[in-house]
Scaffold this motif. Structure first.
Motif, PDB file in Angstrom:
ATOM      1  N   GLN A   1      46.671 -54.041  11.276  1.00  0.00           N
ATOM      2  CA  GLN A   1      45.536 -54.571  11.089  1.00  0.00           C
ATOM      3  C   GLN A   1      45.145 -55.489  12.565  1.00  0.00           C
ATOM      4  OE1 GLN A   1      46.348 -57.189   7.649  1.00  0.00           O
ATOM      5  NE2 GLN A   1      44.624 -56.113   6.536  1.00  0.00           N
ATOM      6  N   GLY A   2      43.986 -55.242  13.067  1.00  0.00           N
ATOM      7  CA  GLY A   2      43.525 -55.755  14.407  1.00  0.00           C
ATOM      8  C   GLY A   2      42.666 -54.672  15.254  1.00  0.00           C
ATOM      9  N   CYS A   3      43.226 -54.720  16.489  1.00  0.00           N
ATOM     10  CA  CYS A   3      42.592 -54.075  17.677  1.00  0.00           C
ATOM     11  C   CYS A   3      43.413 -52.726  17.922  1.00  0.00           C
ATOM     12  CB  CYS A   3      42.114 -54.937  18.767  1.00  0.00           C
ATOM     13  SG  CYS A   3      41.489 -53.772  20.094  1.00  0.00           S
TER      14      CYS A   3
ATOM     15  N   ILE B   1      33.670 -59.442  11.816  1.00  0.00           N
ATOM     16  CA  ILE B   1      34.632 -58.129  12.020  1.00  0.00           C
ATOM     17  C   ILE B   1      36.019 -58.725  11.586  1.00  0.00           C
ATOM     18  CG2 ILE B   1      35.365 -56.327  13.364  1.00  0.00           C
ATOM     19  CD1 ILE B   1      32.848 -56.551  15.054  1.00  0.00           C
ATOM     20  N   MET B   2      36.371 -59.582  12.174  1.00  0.00           N
ATOM     21  CA  MET B   2      37.733 -60.183  12.128  1.00  0.00           C
ATOM     22  C   MET B   2      38.008 -60.542  10.594  1.00  0.00           C
ATOM     23  SD  MET B   2      38.154 -62.578  15.383  1.00  0.00           S
ATOM     24  CE  MET B   2      38.657 -61.847  16.937  1.00  0.00           C
TER      25      MET B   2
ATOM     26  N   PHE C   1      38.616 -51.071  15.781  1.00  0.00           N
ATOM     27  CA  PHE C   1      39.166 -52.106  14.800  1.00  0.00           C
ATOM     28  C   PHE C   1      39.560 -51.008  13.666  1.00  0.00           C
ATOM     29  CE2 PHE C   1      34.889 -53.784  16.686  1.00  0.00           C
ATOM     30  CZ  PHE C   1      35.680 -55.106  17.262  1.00  0.00           C
ATOM     31  N   THR C   2      40.795 -52.120  12.981  1.00  0.00           N
ATOM     32  CA  THR C   2      41.077 -51.461  11.758  1.00  0.00           C
ATOM     33  C   THR C   2      41.919 -52.596  11.049  1.00  0.00           C
ATOM     34  OG1 THR C   2      42.928 -49.676  10.857  1.00  0.00           O
ATOM     35  CG2 THR C   2      43.383 -50.960  12.969  1.00  0.00           C
ATOM     36  N   ASP C   3      41.611 -52.131   9.822  1.00  0.00           N
ATOM     37  CA  ASP C   3      42.140 -53.102   8.710  1.00  0.00           C
ATOM     38  C   ASP C   3      43.349 -52.617   7.976  1.00  0.00           C
ATOM     39  OD1 ASP C   3      40.933 -51.332   7.089  1.00  0.00           O
ATOM     40  OD2 ASP C   3      39.801 -52.428   6.013  1.00  0.00           O
TER      41      ASP C   3
ATOM     42  N   GLU D   1      40.533 -56.668   4.345  1.00  0.00           N
ATOM     43  CA  GLU D   1      40.651 -55.341   4.323  1.00  0.00           C
ATOM     44  C   GLU D   1      39.187 -54.776   3.693  1.00  0.00           C
ATOM     45  OE1 GLU D   1      44.085 -54.180   2.135  1.00  0.00           O
ATOM     46  OE2 GLU D   1      45.571 -55.627   3.418  1.00  0.00           O
TER      47      GLU D   1
ATOM     48  N   ILE E   1      38.288 -57.528   8.445  1.00  0.00           N
ATOM     49  CA  ILE E   1      39.727 -56.855   8.861  1.00  0.00           C
ATOM     50  C   ILE E   1      40.717 -57.821   7.747  1.00  0.00           C
ATOM     51  CG2 ILE E   1      41.767 -56.578  10.492  1.00  0.00           C
ATOM     52  CD1 ILE E   1      39.391 -56.156  12.383  1.00  0.00           C
ATOM     53  N   TRP E   2      40.684 -59.255   7.890  1.00  0.00           N
ATOM     54  CA  TRP E   2      41.487 -59.876   7.061  1.00  0.00           C
ATOM     55  C   TRP E   2      41.549 -59.660   5.546  1.00  0.00           C
ATOM     56  CZ3 TRP E   2      45.519 -62.808   7.712  1.00  0.00           C
ATOM     57  CH2 TRP E   2      45.985 -63.740   6.661  1.00  0.00           C
TER      58      TRP E   2
ATOM     59  N   LEU F   1      36.521 -53.802   5.727  1.00  0.00           N
ATOM     60  CA  LEU F   1      36.010 -53.189   7.097  1.00  0.00           C
ATOM     61  C   LEU F   1      35.235 -51.884   6.647  1.00  0.00           C
ATOM     62  CD1 LEU F   1      35.888 -53.559  10.077  1.00  0.00           C
ATOM     63  CD2 LEU F   1      37.917 -51.738  10.339  1.00  0.00           C
TER      64      LEU F   1
END
Length: 255
Positions: free
Chosen positions: A93-95, A135-136, A26-28, A142, A139-140, A144
């Protein structure tokens, strides 16, 4: 020339050896949080023989991916990738999917994907304790780095049931039976990949038809449960590997 003019040029690349590891993360765009590692089985036949496929089964976590290797990958691959995309003005941002090979010279990147990859996701997400929507949202927004993502202390295994002949020529439209019986096996569930519903019957409609998946307290038990689920399901010319997870089991300490 089965791929047309693209076959007119040959590219010679370094041949890498070693266990393969799939690490979804996962990354923002600023923070990167790796998920539980997994091991895919690309070859169509037992013993890693036959043509490459989209994946004939997976296990998680991957025992070859030790905490030491995880730290090395974070320092030399994951964070540099995130920082490089920031520097280029295209933060992601996302997977983010890292396909790695653990070579004698250290971890090497085989491929990136900007999505959940299957069948890896089918063993990774069942081990997730934290709500995926949370988690989503992080990420949205920022944020995380403010969320603690937790995982179950369990193992997961997925055995892909494919159409006979896959990944080359295969027949579709074949009726599948035994799916309801999987509900009677604790810890076992089925992902539909290449199926369709027609006149109240579930039929095959692709190469990789089903992903029979199980979670358990150990990899050995997860594999046992997944294969018990496979034995309940039948369709004409069904094909699956009988050795999913065996290489991973060899890397585990003896009980």
């Amino acid at each position: 020339k089965i791929f047309g003019e693209s076959g007119s040029q040959i590219v010679i690349e370094e041949f890498l050896t070693g266990p393969e590891v799939s690490v979804l993360s996962f990354t923002d765009g600023k923070t990167v949080v790796p998920m539980v590692s997994s091991m895919d089985h690309k070859r169509a036949l037992d013993g890693d023989m036959g043509p490459n496929t989209g994946g004939m089964g997976t296990v998680a976590p991957n025992p070859y991916y030790t905490p030491e290797i995880a730290r090395e990958c974070m320092e030399t691959i994951f964070l540099p990738t995130i920082h490089a995309m920031q520097k280029e003005g295209r933060p992601f941002q996302g997977c983010l999917y890292f396909g790695l090979m653990l070579t004698p010279k250290g971890p090497k990147v085989i491929e990136y994907n900007c999505r959940f990859g299957d069948p890896e996701t089918q063993v990774v997400l069942p081990l997730l304790k934290t709500d995926l929507v949370e988690i989503m949202q992080a990420i949205w927004e920022e944020k995380l780095d403010q969320l603690e993502i937790q995982w179950k202390d369990e193992s997961a295994a997925c055995v892909v049931m494919a159409s006979g002949g896959y990944p080359k020529k295969y027949t579709t439209g074949l009726p599948i039976s035994g799916l309801d019986e999987n509900g009677q096996i604790e810890g076992c569930f089925v992902y539909h990949a290449g199926t369709k519903l027609e006149d109240g019957k579930i039929l095959t409609s692709g190469g990789r038809v089903l992903g029979v998946t199980a979670t358990a307290d150990s990899l050995r038990n997860a594999l046992k449960t997944a294969y018990a689920g496979v034995e309940k399901i039948t369709f004409q010319n069904a094909h699956y590997r009988k050795d999913i997870g065996q290489r991973a089991l060899k890397a585990l300490p003896e009980l």
